[in-house]
Design an enzyme around this catalytic site. Structure first.
Site, PDB file in Angstrom:
ATOM      1  N   GLU A 139       0.870  -1.198   0.000  1.00  0.00           N
ATOM      2  CA  GLU A 139       0.000   0.000   0.000  1.00  0.00           C
ATOM      3  C   GLU A 139       0.893   1.230   0.000  1.00  0.00           C
ATOM      4  OE1 GLU A 139      -3.150   0.750   3.187  1.00  0.00           O
ATOM      5  OE2 GLU A 139      -2.248   2.719   2.885  1.00  0.00           O
ATOM      6  N   HIS A 166      -9.047   2.069   0.020  1.00  0.00           N
ATOM      7  CA  HIS A 166      -8.086   2.828   0.828  1.00  0.00           C
ATOM      8  C   HIS A 166      -8.836   3.971   1.530  1.00  0.00           C
ATOM      9  CE1 HIS A 166      -4.916   5.807   1.576  1.00  0.00           C
ATOM     10  NE2 HIS A 166      -4.094   4.779   1.626  1.00  0.00           N
ATOM     11  N   ASP A 207       2.865   1.823   3.856  1.00  0.00           N
ATOM     12  CA  ASP A 207       2.133   3.095   3.751  1.00  0.00           C
ATOM     13  C   ASP A 207       3.119   4.246   3.523  1.00  0.00           C
ATOM     14  OD1 ASP A 207      -0.124   4.614   3.441  1.00  0.00           O
ATOM     15  OD2 ASP A 207      -0.807   4.466   5.520  1.00  0.00           O
TER      16      ASP A 207
HETATM   17 MN    MN Z   1      -2.105   4.624   2.569  1.00  0.00          MN
END
Ligand code: MN
Length: 366
Positions: A39, A205, A326
């Site tokens: 991600e 998301h 992330d």
């Molecule tokens: Mn993210």
């Protein structure tokens, strides 16, 4: 640092030095796993320009409050802005230092979902072209999730087809609600139909809560990862779970970040309420927990907690959990260290670090 405050808890930490990174890389001699981070955000000049051009009508929207803070146009050298736009330099250097082989890239939140349908459709297409080119230029280092504009579901479905069949991208990204509406609503079903037919996963998301839900989040800058992201995206997932829409799309694969946005923690209670209070004739074929395990997978993005990892593996099965950082919102060294030292077998670590991602996103094994 404005960006750190804006994220309300998920601080944007400076990356550690190479020496520190080396230490996190081999605590007690960690095996050299293939590491695929699932991600990882990027942006395009077109997205940056289009967000900057948004009118006063949306200036009070939580997403735009956050975006302005993170990418402040008066501060063109904001590290976050630069890091989102970079796929050639610092990003690869940090990956190399930490032994991260691949980022699965997706256009950063809120993607194209704040624009009118024509602008959004066009921006998604340009972003997907750029993403395919980035992957081509860096063989083995990147995979990508395609953007689409839910504002126009029919054109979204066409772009999804192009993204998989022409651009060879690995799935799709959507940043939760679109104008306060959710994908279980029938107008959006062409999107689920396309994802299922293309056998490609849809990553839901977070973005900030919509205007309808915004007021309670404003007081303490709770709009992002303090509570806004997970409560809003969790809401989206639960709507999909209990709406019955998964009876219609039994092969749909949805991915949630952030250890499942809180949903795994509450599955028992969701089942209880669903079975206790919903008339038998109005229930879907599976319980919410069974549907979650069939139709959803989750990633560890932004939650470097071994306690939570052990819990989600126990509840969902290790096959349904993938590692993520992330980046650039969360510092990479801590996320690598978190999984290097996870209290699981090496076989499970192989699945978490890369095996499940290879299966779900159809990434070539090396
Ligand atoms: Mn993210």
């Amino acid at each position: 640092l404005a960006a750190a405050g804006a994220l309300g808890g998920a601080s944007v930490l400076p990356e550690t030095s190479a020496a520190e990174a080396d230490r996190t890389r081999s605590p007690g001699g960690v095996r050299n796993f293939r590491r695929i981070a699932t991600e990882e955000a990027f942006s395009t000049p077109e997205q940056m320009d289009a967000m900057a051009a948004l009118g006063h009508s949306v200036w009070n929207s939580l997403d735009f409050v956050l975006w302005r803070a993170l990418t402040d146009s008066k501060n063109p050298h904001s590290p976050l802005r630069d890091r989102l736009l970079d796929v050639d330099h610092e990003r690869l250097r940090i990956m190399d230092e930490l032994g991260v082989d691949m980022h699965v890239l997706s256009l950063t939140s809120p993607g194209v979902q704040m624009f009118d349908p024509d602008t959004a459709t066009s921006l998604a297409s340009v972003a997907n072209d750029r993403l395919a080119e980035i992957i081509r230029q860096h063989p083995g280092r990147y995979a990508g999730l395609a953007s689409f504009a839910p504002q126009d579901p029919e054109r979204a479905a066409k772009e999804m087809d192009r993204a998989v069949n022409t651009l060879k991208l690995n799935g799709f990204i959507v940043n939760s609600h679109t104008g306060g509406e959710y994908l279980d609503e029938p107008k959006f079903w062409p999107i689920f139909e396309a994802a299922e037919a293309l056998d490609a996963p849809l990553y839901i998301h977070p973005r900030c809560p919509p205007d309808d839900l915004a007021r309670p989040f404003r007081d303490y800058r709770m709009e992002s990862s303090t509570w806004g992201f997970q409560s809003e995206t969790g809401l989206h997932a639960v709507r999909i779970l209990v709406s019955g829409v998964l009876d219609r799309f039994p092969k749909l694969k949805i991915v949630l970040g952030h250890m499942g946005e809180g949903v795994p923690y509450f599955l028992w209670r969701i089942d209880y309420t669903y079975n206790a209070f919903r008339p038998a004739g109005q229930r879907m074929k599976l319980t919410p927990t069974e549907a979650f395990k069939r139709n959803f997978a989750i990633t560890t993005s932004g939650v470097n907690s071994h306690a939570v990892l052990k819990y989600v593996i126990e509840v969902l099965g290790v096959e349904n959990v993938m590692w993520a950082i992330d980046y650039p919102y969360q510092a990479a060294p801590g996320s690598v260290e978190f999984m290097n030292t996870a209290p699981v077998s090496d076989d499970d670590k192989e699945k978490l670090f890369h095996g499940n991602a290879e299966r779900i996103f159809k990434i070539a094994t090396t």
